[in-house]
Design a protein around this motif. Structure first.
Motif, mmCIF file in Angstrom:
data_model
loop_
_atom_site.group_PDB
_atom_site.id
_atom_site.type_symbol
_atom_site.label_atom_id
_atom_site.label_comp_id
_atom_site.label_asym_id
_atom_site.label_seq_id
_atom_site.Cartn_x
_atom_site.Cartn_y
_atom_site.Cartn_z
ATOM 1 N N LEU A 1 1.334 11.100 3.887
ATOM 2 C CA LEU A 1 1.723 11.423 5.253
ATOM 3 C C LEU A 1 1.204 10.404 6.262
ATOM 4 C CD1 LEU A 1 1.201 15.292 5.163
ATOM 5 C CD2 LEU A 1 3.324 14.013 4.931
ATOM 6 N N SER A 2 0.292 9.558 5.827
ATOM 7 C CA SER A 2 -0.227 8.530 6.733
ATOM 8 C C SER A 2 0.641 7.274 6.742
ATOM 9 C CB SER A 2 -1.659 8.154 6.329
ATOM 10 O OG SER A 2 -1.666 7.464 5.091
ATOM 11 N N SER B 1 0.831 -1.208 0.000
ATOM 12 C CA SER B 1 0.000 0.000 0.000
ATOM 13 C C SER B 1 0.860 1.251 0.000
ATOM 14 C CB SER B 1 -0.929 -0.010 1.223
ATOM 15 O OG SER B 1 -1.769 1.124 1.204
ATOM 16 N N ALA B 2 1.916 1.241 0.820
ATOM 17 C CA ALA B 2 2.831 2.390 0.847
ATOM 18 C C ALA B 2 3.481 2.598 -0.510
ATOM 19 C CB ALA B 2 3.900 2.166 1.919
ATOM 20 N N GLN B 3 3.853 1.497 -1.169
ATOM 21 C CA GLN B 3 4.460 1.605 -2.500
ATOM 22 C C GLN B 3 3.475 2.194 -3.506
ATOM 23 O OE1 GLN B 3 5.558 -2.465 -3.167
ATOM 24 N NE2 GLN B 3 7.440 -2.334 -1.969
ATOM 25 N N LEU B 4 2.213 1.774 -3.402
ATOM 26 C CA LEU B 4 1.199 2.262 -4.335
ATOM 27 C C LEU B 4 0.882 3.733 -4.117
ATOM 28 C CD1 LEU B 4 -1.249 -0.786 -4.344
ATOM 29 C CD2 LEU B 4 0.236 -0.034 -6.216
ATOM 30 N N VAL B 5 0.861 4.148 -2.863
ATOM 31 C CA VAL B 5 0.615 5.566 -2.561
ATOM 32 C C VAL B 5 1.718 6.422 -3.185
ATOM 33 C CG1 VAL B 5 0.593 7.283 -0.707
ATOM 34 C CG2 VAL B 5 -0.743 5.184 -0.482
ATOM 35 N N LEU B 6 2.964 5.983 -3.040
ATOM 36 C CA LEU B 6 4.083 6.709 -3.643
ATOM 37 C C LEU B 6 3.960 6.717 -5.160
ATOM 38 C CD1 LEU B 6 7.281 5.764 -1.604
ATOM 39 C CD2 LEU B 6 6.504 8.063 -2.184
ATOM 40 N N TYR B 7 3.662 5.561 -5.731
ATOM 41 C CA TYR B 7 3.520 5.458 -7.189
ATOM 42 C C TYR B 7 2.433 6.400 -7.697
ATOM 43 C CZ TYR B 7 2.048 3.609 -11.694
ATOM 44 O OH TYR B 7 1.691 3.500 -13.013
ATOM 45 N N LYS B 8 1.293 6.389 -7.017
ATOM 46 C CA LYS B 8 0.166 7.226 -7.445
ATOM 47 C C LYS B 8 0.537 8.705 -7.404
ATOM 48 C CE LYS B 8 -4.855 7.458 -6.767
ATOM 49 N NZ LYS B 8 -5.076 8.885 -6.552
ATOM 50 N N ALA C 1 8.155 9.025 1.260
ATOM 51 C CA ALA C 1 6.793 9.566 1.241
ATOM 52 C C ALA C 1 6.772 10.987 1.777
ATOM 53 C CB ALA C 1 5.875 8.669 2.070
ATOM 54 N N GLN C 2 7.521 11.238 2.852
ATOM 55 C CA GLN C 2 7.607 12.589 3.411
ATOM 56 C C GLN C 2 8.220 13.558 2.405
ATOM 57 O OE1 GLN C 2 6.739 13.636 6.851
ATOM 58 N NE2 GLN C 2 5.542 11.765 6.629
#
Length: 298
Positions: free
Chosen positions: A93-94, A71-78, A105-106
């Protein structure tokens, strides 16, 4: 699911993605949804339908398994591929500190917020304050660490951006600005770090911060110490306007030698940038009069 695996290893990624989508309709959804995304990511060109499916699956995955590493990888990708919204920044940020994606991410959130700041829309102040809060932490961490030349340049640019935003009249985060200047001073002491190409901007920001802290005398002293090269720059024009407004509204040095010199130097620079048509207005006449009077007393 097994059909999707077979097609995946056969390099038939489009068919594999479809098979994984069907498998995701069962009880164990997470793995087939992720594999469908992997397959779509391996396709060089996506059809319009496949692109929509990909975006829908990303949103579905992040919503249903927000604490997973994927999920973290996808958030960054998006955030790197789409037009980012405030909700996407919240997703970045979450990402928990324990995640390997946390730092990136930050930093990505910081980059996006600065880009949004430059758009200067109705969310300008909120975006600026949010950017300062995140970027200041990142800068403090960078300064503490032993970083390579590329990261040093990133830290310098971040410090300059913090100064730009924090000293804006709609934001005015003065402590953040001071911290950024302190960080630049620290970075300048590191081996092979040269801030000379940023000297004029940094000097201007120092003057503005002093003026905002009502330290007009110190701002004036700094201005008078700056080089002739600085006085020929755009930053000097900005500094002169800010300083003129300050010294015109203060009793600074009325009886000292610095006031005539300061008025003459600042006024001359302002007048030197004006066109002929600008010399007729009342404000310009006032500057010219005070500058001429200061010249007579030198």
């Amino acid at each position: 699911f097994r059909l999707g695996i077979s097609l995946y290893y056969a390099g038939q990624f489009g068919d594999a993605a479809s098979a994984f989508e069907k498998a995701a309709q069962g009880n164990n959804k997470e793995q087939p949804v992720w594999m469908a995304l992997v397959c779509l990511g391996n396709l060089a060109d996506l059809t319009e339908k496949q692109e929509k499916t990909k975006q829908d699956l990303i949103s579905f995955y992040v919503e249903n398994w927000p604490n997973s590493e994927h999920s973290a990888q996808l958030v960054l990708y998006k955030s790197l591929t789409d037009e980012v919204t405030p909700a996407d920044i919240d997703d970045l940020l979450s990402i928990p500190r324990s995640s390997p994606q946390y730092e990136e991410a930050q930093r990505q959130a910081s980059r996006i917020l600065y880009s949004m700041w430059l758009q200067n829309d109705s969310t300008h102040v909120t975006i600026g304050n949010r950017y300062i809060s995140i970027a200041s932490i990142l800068l403090a961490e960078d300064v503490k660490q032993e970083i390579d030349s590329k990261k040093i340049q990133v830290a310098i640019v971040r410090a300059l951006r913090i100064l730009e935003v924090s000293l804006h009249e709609d934001v005015l985060r003065l402590q953040a600005a001071q911290n950024a200047l302190d960080s630049l001073d620290t970075l300048s002491k590191k081996p092979s770090v040269d801030l000379i190409s940023f000297d004029f901007e940094i000097s201007y920001r120092r003057i503005v911060l002093l003026l905002l802290n009502d330290k007009v005398q110190q701002a004036s002293d700094l201005y008078l110490q700056l080089s002739e090269e600085f006085m020929e720059s755009t930053w000097a024009q900005h500094a002169s306007t800010r300083l003129w407004n300050a010294i015109s509204n203060t009793s600074l040095g009325t009886e000292t030698e610095v006031r005539p010199l300061l008025l003459y130097k600042v006024g001359s620079l302002i007048l030197g940038q004006l066109s002929e048509s600008q010399f007729g207005n009342s404000q310009t006449i006032g500057i010219a009069s005070k500058t001429a009077h200061a010249a007579l007393t030198l």
